[in-house]
Design a protein around this motif. Structure first.
Motif, PDB file in Angstrom:
ATOM      1  N   ALA A  16       0.846  -1.202   0.000  1.00 43.79           N
ATOM      2  CA  ALA A  16       0.000   0.000   0.000  1.00 43.79           C
ATOM      3  C   ALA A  16       0.877   1.246   0.000  1.00 43.79           C
ATOM      4  O   ALA A  16       1.791   1.363   0.806  1.00 43.79           O
ATOM      5  N   HIS A  18      -0.596   4.315   0.205  1.00 47.62           N
ATOM      6  CA  HIS A  18      -1.366   5.276   0.999  1.00 47.62           C
ATOM      7  C   HIS A  18      -2.230   4.501   1.978  1.00 47.62           C
ATOM      8  O   HIS A  18      -2.634   3.372   1.689  1.00 47.62           O
ATOM      9  N   PRO A  19      -2.552   5.090   3.132  1.00 53.49           N
ATOM     10  CA  PRO A  19      -3.534   4.453   4.011  1.00 53.49           C
ATOM     11  C   PRO A  19      -4.878   4.340   3.281  1.00 53.49           C
ATOM     12  O   PRO A  19      -5.119   5.053   2.305  1.00 53.49           O
ATOM     13  N   SER A  20      -5.759   3.498   3.765  1.00 51.78           N
ATOM     14  CA  SER A  20      -7.022   3.248   3.067  1.00 51.78           C
ATOM     15  C   SER A  20      -7.896   4.492   2.949  1.00 51.78           C
ATOM     16  O   SER A  20      -8.709   4.585   2.051  1.00 51.78           O
ATOM     17  N   ARG A  23     -10.714   4.993   8.341  1.00 48.38           N
ATOM     18  CA  ARG A  23     -10.103   4.459   9.556  1.00 48.38           C
ATOM     19  C   ARG A  23     -10.700   3.094   9.893  1.00 48.38           C
ATOM     20  O   ARG A  23     -11.906   2.910   9.911  1.00 48.38           O
ATOM     21  N   GLN A  25     -10.264   0.332   8.133  1.00 48.02           N
ATOM     22  CA  GLN A  25     -10.396  -0.537   6.960  1.00 48.02           C
ATOM     23  C   GLN A  25      -9.052  -1.025   6.411  1.00 48.02           C
ATOM     24  O   GLN A  25      -9.021  -1.779   5.451  1.00 48.02           O
ATOM     25  N   ASP A  26      -7.946  -0.588   7.016  1.00 49.72           N
ATOM     26  CA  ASP A  26      -6.638  -1.084   6.583  1.00 49.72           C
ATOM     27  C   ASP A  26      -6.561  -2.580   6.864  1.00 49.72           C
ATOM     28  O   ASP A  26      -7.233  -3.101   7.754  1.00 49.72           O
ATOM     29  N   LYS A  27      -5.738  -3.265   6.085  1.00 51.39           N
ATOM     30  CA  LYS A  27      -5.653  -4.721   6.202  1.00 51.39           C
ATOM     31  C   LYS A  27      -4.799  -5.138   7.392  1.00 51.39           C
ATOM     32  O   LYS A  27      -3.864  -4.455   7.779  1.00 51.39           O
ATOM     33  N   ALA A  42      -9.590  -6.952   8.724  1.00 52.76           N
ATOM     34  CA  ALA A  42      -9.467  -5.493   8.679  1.00 52.76           C
ATOM     35  C   ALA A  42      -9.105  -5.045  10.089  1.00 52.76           C
ATOM     36  O   ALA A  42      -9.378  -5.750  11.069  1.00 52.76           O
TER      37      ALA A  42
END
Length: 162
Positions: A16, A18-20, A23, A25-27, A42
């Motif tokens: 990645a 960029h961050p998702s 807030r 929802q990042d893996k 998530a």
């Protein structure tokens, strides 16, 4: 334990940049301690994955804008400095990592974006390393880093520090 124990192949297209943007929802990947099973979640799932007796330690430190670019007085070339720590109690001399360190000698002067000038000085132990001591005529504060610095991103992130 060896650092090679933590090696795994990660294709570049899966890193990645960029961050998702949303807030939570990042893996999140979990590696089973006993069986090595890999499962994906998530970050929103983190509370349900933690047992009540888990000790969690949080790093809430702020990242300093420590990557600064100075223009070499004699050549006009841009040089990248990574400010690591202050050397003196007055915050005027800083230990830095510098690109092309072998070419950066004591007495060389660099002008930073706000017009301040830093001079490389002798520092025992820095000879033959990528480290150089940079001295300023005034105290370098967090405000100075906010005005002149960039957030240091790891080499696998291929973007500007927006």
């Amino acid at each position: 334990m060896k650092t090679s124990d933590f090696y795994f192949d990660l294709p570049e297209e899966l890193i990645a940049q960029h961050p998702s943007g949303i807030r939570g929802q990042d893996k999140l990947m979990r590696l089973g301690k006993n069986d090595g099973a890999v499962t994906h979640f998530a970050m929103d799932n983190l509370p349900e994955l933690i047992s009540p007796d888990t000790l969690m330690i949080f790093n809430n430190s702020r990242v300093r804008r420590a990557r600064c670019y100075g223009i070499k007085e004699t050549t006009g070339r841009e040089t990248e400095f990574m400010f690591l720590n202050q050397i003196d109690k007055d915050c005027r001399v800083w230990n830095t990592m510098v690109k092309n360190a072998k070419k950066q000698k004591p007495g060389m002067r660099y002008t930073f974006p706000d017009g301040t000038v830093g001079t490389i000085i002798e520092c025992p132990g820095n000879e033959g390393t990528e480290f150089r001591a940079l001295q300023f005529d005034f105290i370098i504060s967090e405000d100075w880093f906010e005005k002149n610095g960039h957030i240091p991103l790891p080499p696998y992130i291929k973007r500007e520090d927006t």
